[in-house]
Scaffold this motif. Sequence first.
Motif, mmCIF file in Angstrom:
data_model
loop_
_atom_site.group_PDB
_atom_site.id
_atom_site.type_symbol
_atom_site.label_atom_id
_atom_site.label_comp_id
_atom_site.label_asym_id
_atom_site.label_seq_id
_atom_site.Cartn_x
_atom_site.Cartn_y
_atom_site.Cartn_z
ATOM 1 N N GLU A 33 14.046 1.543 22.065
ATOM 2 C CA GLU A 33 13.110 2.277 21.548
ATOM 3 C C GLU A 33 13.379 2.522 19.960
ATOM 4 O OE1 GLU A 33 13.922 6.044 23.247
ATOM 5 O OE2 GLU A 33 13.112 5.515 25.096
ATOM 6 N N PHE A 34 14.499 2.346 19.548
ATOM 7 C CA PHE A 34 14.859 2.343 18.077
ATOM 8 C C PHE A 34 14.012 1.048 17.348
ATOM 9 C CE2 PHE A 34 17.147 0.662 14.666
ATOM 10 C CZ PHE A 34 17.120 1.709 13.620
ATOM 11 N N LEU A 35 14.517 -0.036 18.135
ATOM 12 C CA LEU A 35 13.799 -1.428 17.672
ATOM 13 C C LEU A 35 12.235 -1.381 17.652
ATOM 14 C CD1 LEU A 35 16.561 -3.718 19.068
ATOM 15 C CD2 LEU A 35 16.125 -3.016 16.789
ATOM 16 N N GLY A 36 11.646 -1.048 18.744
ATOM 17 C CA GLY A 36 10.303 -0.923 18.779
ATOM 18 C C GLY A 36 9.721 0.129 17.730
ATOM 19 N N HIS A 37 10.391 1.226 17.348
ATOM 20 C CA HIS A 37 9.927 1.966 16.140
ATOM 21 C C HIS A 37 10.312 1.556 14.977
ATOM 22 C CE1 HIS A 37 9.278 5.638 13.838
ATOM 23 N NE2 HIS A 37 10.542 5.127 13.165
ATOM 24 N N ARG A 38 11.055 0.683 14.879
ATOM 25 C CA ARG A 38 11.285 0.196 13.608
ATOM 26 C C ARG A 38 10.450 -1.153 13.323
ATOM 27 N NH1 ARG A 38 14.095 0.281 8.898
ATOM 28 N NH2 ARG A 38 14.723 -1.704 8.130
ATOM 29 N N ASP A 39 10.017 -1.809 14.438
ATOM 30 C CA ASP A 39 8.661 -2.873 14.211
ATOM 31 C C ASP A 39 7.505 -2.049 13.852
ATOM 32 O OD1 ASP A 39 7.855 -5.667 14.570
ATOM 33 O OD2 ASP A 39 7.065 -4.857 16.427
ATOM 34 N N LEU A 40 7.405 -1.136 14.570
ATOM 35 C CA LEU A 40 6.050 -0.455 14.025
ATOM 36 C C LEU A 40 6.106 -0.046 12.778
ATOM 37 C CD1 LEU A 40 5.093 1.460 17.403
ATOM 38 C CD2 LEU A 40 4.042 -0.431 16.592
ATOM 39 N N TRP A 41 7.515 0.813 12.365
ATOM 40 C CA TRP A 41 7.426 1.162 10.988
ATOM 41 C C TRP A 41 7.224 0.183 10.085
ATOM 42 C CZ3 TRP A 41 10.433 -0.235 6.985
ATOM 43 C CH2 TRP A 41 10.456 0.597 5.663
ATOM 44 N N TRP A 42 7.673 -1.274 10.237
ATOM 45 C CA TRP A 42 7.507 -2.208 9.391
ATOM 46 C C TRP A 42 5.973 -2.994 9.472
ATOM 47 C CZ3 TRP A 42 9.733 -4.498 5.430
ATOM 48 C CH2 TRP A 42 9.247 -5.620 5.113
ATOM 49 N N GLN A 43 5.345 -2.648 10.284
ATOM 50 C CA GLN A 43 3.746 -3.343 10.272
ATOM 51 C C GLN A 43 3.187 -2.052 9.510
ATOM 52 O OE1 GLN A 43 2.756 -3.534 14.416
ATOM 53 N NE2 GLN A 43 4.081 -5.086 15.153
ATOM 54 N N ARG A 44 3.188 -1.157 9.799
ATOM 55 C CA ARG A 44 2.468 0.189 9.040
ATOM 56 C C ARG A 44 2.652 0.150 7.659
ATOM 57 N NH1 ARG A 44 4.473 4.118 13.722
ATOM 58 N NH2 ARG A 44 2.677 3.631 15.250
ATOM 59 N N TRP A 45 4.017 0.041 7.409
ATOM 60 C CA TRP A 45 4.267 0.294 5.810
ATOM 61 C C TRP A 45 4.047 -1.362 5.159
ATOM 62 C CZ3 TRP A 45 4.147 4.207 3.083
ATOM 63 C CH2 TRP A 45 4.675 5.579 3.591
ATOM 64 N N SER A 46 4.059 -2.525 5.959
ATOM 65 C CA SER A 46 3.383 -3.628 5.264
ATOM 66 C C SER A 46 1.985 -3.574 4.943
ATOM 67 C CB SER A 46 3.763 -4.836 6.220
ATOM 68 O OG SER A 46 5.152 -5.049 6.260
ATOM 69 N N TRP A 47 1.250 -2.961 5.762
ATOM 70 C CA TRP A 47 -0.047 -2.822 5.561
ATOM 71 C C TRP A 47 -0.317 -1.915 4.606
ATOM 72 C CZ3 TRP A 47 -3.726 1.121 5.229
ATOM 73 C CH2 TRP A 47 -4.873 0.971 5.887
ATOM 74 N N VAL A 48 0.446 -0.928 4.287
ATOM 75 C CA VAL A 48 0.303 0.171 3.128
ATOM 76 C C VAL A 48 0.503 -0.573 1.863
ATOM 77 C CG1 VAL A 48 1.169 2.209 2.010
ATOM 78 C CG2 VAL A 48 0.548 2.023 4.717
ATOM 79 N N ALA A 49 1.966 -1.197 2.123
ATOM 80 C CA ALA A 49 2.123 -2.067 0.787
ATOM 81 C C ALA A 49 1.136 -3.123 0.348
ATOM 82 C CB ALA A 49 3.449 -2.676 0.844
#
Length: 105
Positions: A33-49
């Motif tokens: 679950e942590f790794l899944g959350h981390r992957d989604l976190w990276w995708q979202r913040w990459s979009w924002v950045a």
Amino acid sequence: MTSAVVSVVGALVAVGALVVSVVDGRAGRRNTEFLGHRDLWWQRWSWVADRATSDDVRQREAAAVMSVALTTRDWTTADDRWVRQALDDLKTATNEGTNDDLEAQ
């Protein structure tokens, strides 16, 4: 008597193995679950950045809205708040640079 002791010891070992398996399974699930959350976190913040550093004002505004949305969720982490602060600092620096350019003209 010896067979009864062996049976009890065997049963205790089996129960111990079951407990260890359940604990290990739960730890594995939490890690997944942590790794899944981390992957989604990276995708979202990459979009924002990506949009926050765009030359298009509308994309930068979309990034600002999304960063606020990302940091107002229950699952917001210290990393999320740090990224938002970094983007706010970038926006402030960019705006100050733009004002300097306008004043020079």
